[in-house]
Write a protein that holds these residues in place. Structure first.
Motif, PDB file in Angstrom:
ATOM      1  N   LEU A 170      34.341  48.055  52.828  1.00  0.00           N
ATOM      2  CA  LEU A 170      32.704  47.553  52.227  1.00  0.00           C
ATOM      3  C   LEU A 170      32.330  48.384  51.579  1.00  0.00           C
ATOM      4  N   ALA A 171      31.869  47.622  50.192  1.00  0.00           N
ATOM      5  CA  ALA A 171      31.235  48.652  48.801  1.00  0.00           C
ATOM      6  C   ALA A 171      30.019  48.513  48.317  1.00  0.00           C
ATOM      7  N   GLY A 172      29.874  49.135  47.080  1.00  0.00           N
ATOM      8  CA  GLY A 172      29.173  48.769  46.729  1.00  0.00           C
ATOM      9  C   GLY A 172      27.566  50.267  46.748  1.00  0.00           C
ATOM     10  N   ALA A 173      26.263  50.200  46.580  1.00  0.00           N
ATOM     11  CA  ALA A 173      25.692  50.947  46.105  1.00  0.00           C
ATOM     12  C   ALA A 173      25.426  51.527  47.839  1.00  0.00           C
ATOM     13  N   ILE A 196      41.088  47.976  58.429  1.00  0.00           N
ATOM     14  CA  ILE A 196      39.244  48.654  57.546  1.00  0.00           C
ATOM     15  C   ILE A 196      39.177  50.039  57.525  1.00  0.00           C
ATOM     16  N   THR A 197      38.849  49.744  56.123  1.00  0.00           N
ATOM     17  CA  THR A 197      38.526  50.896  55.684  1.00  0.00           C
ATOM     18  C   THR A 197      36.596  51.267  55.327  1.00  0.00           C
ATOM     19  N   VAL A 198      36.156  51.957  54.973  1.00  0.00           N
ATOM     20  CA  VAL A 198      34.794  51.943  54.359  1.00  0.00           C
ATOM     21  C   VAL A 198      34.277  52.611  53.647  1.00  0.00           C
ATOM     22  N   HIS A 199      33.070  52.481  52.952  1.00  0.00           N
ATOM     23  CA  HIS A 199      32.987  53.570  52.074  1.00  0.00           C
ATOM     24  C   HIS A 199      31.591  54.089  52.420  1.00  0.00           C
ATOM     25  N   ALA A 200      32.115  55.245  52.479  1.00  0.00           N
ATOM     26  CA  ALA A 200      30.785  55.889  53.282  1.00  0.00           C
ATOM     27  C   ALA A 200      30.207  57.065  53.281  1.00  0.00           C
ATOM     28  N   GLY A 201      29.699  58.050  53.090  1.00  0.00           N
ATOM     29  CA  GLY A 201      29.020  59.215  53.084  1.00  0.00           C
ATOM     30  C   GLY A 201      28.886  59.792  51.688  1.00  0.00           C
ATOM     31  N   GLU A 202      29.062  58.867  50.501  1.00  0.00           N
ATOM     32  CA  GLU A 202      29.385  58.850  49.521  1.00  0.00           C
ATOM     33  C   GLU A 202      28.401  59.104  48.291  1.00  0.00           C
ATOM     34  N   THR A 203      27.178  58.989  48.778  1.00  0.00           N
ATOM     35  CA  THR A 203      25.883  59.502  48.374  1.00  0.00           C
ATOM     36  C   THR A 203      24.408  60.123  49.407  1.00  0.00           C
ATOM     37  N   GLY A 204      25.579  61.159  50.148  1.00  0.00           N
ATOM     38  CA  GLY A 204      24.512  61.807  51.144  1.00  0.00           C
ATOM     39  C   GLY A 204      24.487  61.995  52.316  1.00  0.00           C
ATOM     40  N   ARG A 205      24.720  60.511  52.916  1.00  0.00           N
ATOM     41  CA  ARG A 205      24.506  60.001  54.611  1.00  0.00           C
ATOM     42  C   ARG A 205      25.812  60.298  54.972  1.00  0.00           C
ATOM     43  N   GLU A 219      39.333  52.880  59.699  1.00  0.00           N
ATOM     44  CA  GLU A 219      39.987  53.704  59.845  1.00  0.00           C
ATOM     45  C   GLU A 219      39.995  55.077  59.079  1.00  0.00           C
ATOM     46  N   ARG A 220      40.076  54.152  58.064  1.00  0.00           N
ATOM     47  CA  ARG A 220      40.200  54.996  56.770  1.00  0.00           C
ATOM     48  C   ARG A 220      38.114  55.173  56.079  1.00  0.00           C
ATOM     49  N   ILE A 221      38.198  56.329  55.636  1.00  0.00           N
ATOM     50  CA  ILE A 221      36.515  55.977  54.870  1.00  0.00           C
ATOM     51  C   ILE A 221      36.287  56.452  53.112  1.00  0.00           C
ATOM     52  N   GLY A 222      36.176  55.366  53.164  1.00  0.00           N
ATOM     53  CA  GLY A 222      36.154  55.996  51.269  1.00  0.00           C
ATOM     54  C   GLY A 222      35.372  56.593  51.241  1.00  0.00           C
ATOM     55  N   HIS A 223      35.175  58.097  50.478  1.00  0.00           N
ATOM     56  CA  HIS A 223      34.748  59.104  49.724  1.00  0.00           C
ATOM     57  C   HIS A 223      34.973  60.167  51.163  1.00  0.00           C
ATOM     58  N   GLY A 224      33.656  59.897  51.743  1.00  0.00           N
ATOM     59  CA  GLY A 224      33.512  61.138  52.765  1.00  0.00           C
ATOM     60  C   GLY A 224      32.997  62.043  53.182  1.00  0.00           C
ATOM     61  N   GLU A 245      39.629  58.898  52.026  1.00  0.00           N
ATOM     62  CA  GLU A 245      40.152  58.419  50.714  1.00  0.00           C
ATOM     63  C   GLU A 245      39.191  59.338  49.459  1.00  0.00           C
ATOM     64  N   MET A 246      39.302  60.476  49.223  1.00  0.00           N
ATOM     65  CA  MET A 246      38.369  61.106  48.185  1.00  0.00           C
ATOM     66  C   MET A 246      38.832  60.381  46.881  1.00  0.00           C
ATOM     67  N   CYS A 247      37.939  60.808  45.623  1.00  0.00           N
ATOM     68  CA  CYS A 247      38.161  60.182  44.587  1.00  0.00           C
ATOM     69  C   CYS A 247      37.489  61.577  43.480  1.00  0.00           C
ATOM     70  N   PRO A 248      37.830  63.132  43.466  1.00  0.00           N
ATOM     71  CA  PRO A 248      37.216  63.888  43.337  1.00  0.00           C
ATOM     72  C   PRO A 248      36.728  64.048  40.997  1.00  0.00           C
ATOM     73  N   ILE A 249      37.776  63.062  41.086  1.00  0.00           N
ATOM     74  CA  ILE A 249      36.749  62.577  39.250  1.00  0.00           C
ATOM     75  C   ILE A 249      35.534  61.258  39.536  1.00  0.00           C
TER      76      ILE A 249
END
Ligand code: 2ND
Ligand code: ZN
Length: 339
Positions: A170-173, A196-205, A219-224, A245-249
């Protein structure tokens, strides 16, 4: 140090296809599409396609995706873009990659769902033969779309499961589109056997991380990154063996953190959280796995051993079936012996 980094066998788990199109290919295909590029040189276009330093948020970052999506409406273009990405990754000694994309974003000019997925899979198959790089696909649901759309993706994607597709995302804003909106789709994906992986906690929540794990079966979190704000969320991630799944840059560009000093990767590792490092979008973020690792080494004092630990975490985090994971592990460990 740079030479050792180059030689390391690598794994990429969080890479969006539409954010990783070669700029010169995008430029050529935009001209073919009749886009008015008369006054724009390739050099100028490269700057428009990438986030340089004028990005203030995830929403601004996502605006860069309008260019690639204009050229990803044809089967042959999607196949070519996939093939070229894999060629570029293989040159950096990436052994295995999970490429993610949202099929519905490729269907604005008449492609069917199957055609859009099949085009990616064809590019992956051809690259496997030519560059000896293994890959699988992750199908992305978009947060701002309806749950019905996500359910449709899960249903239509099922026939590709185990045949090149391994998971949903699940991605997007993130702001304004909480994970629970898509619960029904992710329940269905879970029942059907998707990973299942989900983008979450990328913008503070940080609460989105908990919801993604507890409601969407992630099972995996994008960014987090936001997990650092909550000891309870850190505990949950650790106890459930969730991979990040961290993406520092990318995270610096979207202002998920203000500066590298605030980047919580060391705290996560010190708390035995299973961290992996990835690019997110090689073109939009103007990055590569080598650049991400270099940043950790130069900016946060990581050693080569620390980087190897991250790569080993990535092996475990792959959505490969057991035997294929063991095979990949052998490939990586054999190369590591000679470094
Ligand atoms: O880092 C990201 N966070 C949220 N959404 C993202 C990120 N990078 C790319 N996307 C979106 C834009 C793409 O069009 C979509 C599918 O790849 O996923
Ligand atoms: Zn992403």
């Amino acid at each position: 140090m740079k030479d050792i980094l180059k030689k390391l066998p690598k794994i990429e788990l969080h890479c969006h296809l539409d954010g990783s199109v070669r700029p010169e290919t995008m430029y050529e295909l935009l001209l073919e599409e009749g886009e008015d590029m008369e006054d724009i040189s390739l050099e100028q276009f490269e700057k428009m396609a990438k986030v340089v330093d004028e990005c203030n948020s995830l929403v601004e970052y996502l605006e860069r995706f309008s260019y690639p999506l204009k050229v990803m409406q044809r089967k042959e273009n999607i196949e070519r873009i996939t093939y070229e990405l894999l060629e570029d990754l293989s040159k950096q000694n990436v052994k295995y990659v999970e490429i993610r994309f949202a099929p519905f974003l490729f269907m604005e000019k008449g492609l069917s769902f199957d055609e859009s997925v099949e085009s990616v899979l064809k590019g992956m198959e051809r690259a496997k033969g030519d560059f000896n790089i293994l890959s699988n696909a992750i199908l992305v649901c978009m947060r701002h779309e309806s749950v019905e759309k996500s359910i449709e993706l899960v249903e239509k994607g099922e026939k590709f499961l185990g045949k090149g597709v391994v998971a949903v995302d699940l991605a997007g804003a993130e702001e304004g589109f909480p994970p629970e909106n898509h619960k029904e789709a992710f329940d269905l994906a879970y029942k059907k056997g998707y990973n299942i992986t989900v983008h979450a906690g990328e913008t503070g929540r940080y609460e989105n991380i908990t919801k993604s794990i507890e409601l969407l079966h992630a099972e995996r979190i994008g960014h987090g990154i936001a997990a650092i704000k909550s000891p309870e969320v850190m505990e949950l991630i650790k106890n459930k063996n969730i991979f990040l799944e961290m993406c520092p840059i990318s995270n610096l560009q979207t202002k998920a953190v203000e500066s590298l000093d605030e980047y919580p990767i060391k705290e996560f590792l010190d708390n035995d959280i299973l961290v992996t490092v990835n690019t997110d979008n090689t073109t939009v973020s103007n990055t590569s796995l080598d650049k991400e690792y270099e940043l950790l080494i130069d900016g946060l004092g990581f050693s080569i051993e620390d980087i190897i630990k991250l790569i080993k975490n990535s092996i475990e985090a792959t959505f490969l079936p057991k035997e294929e994971k063991a095979h990949l592990k052998r490939i990586i460990e054999n190369e590591l012996k000679n470094i």
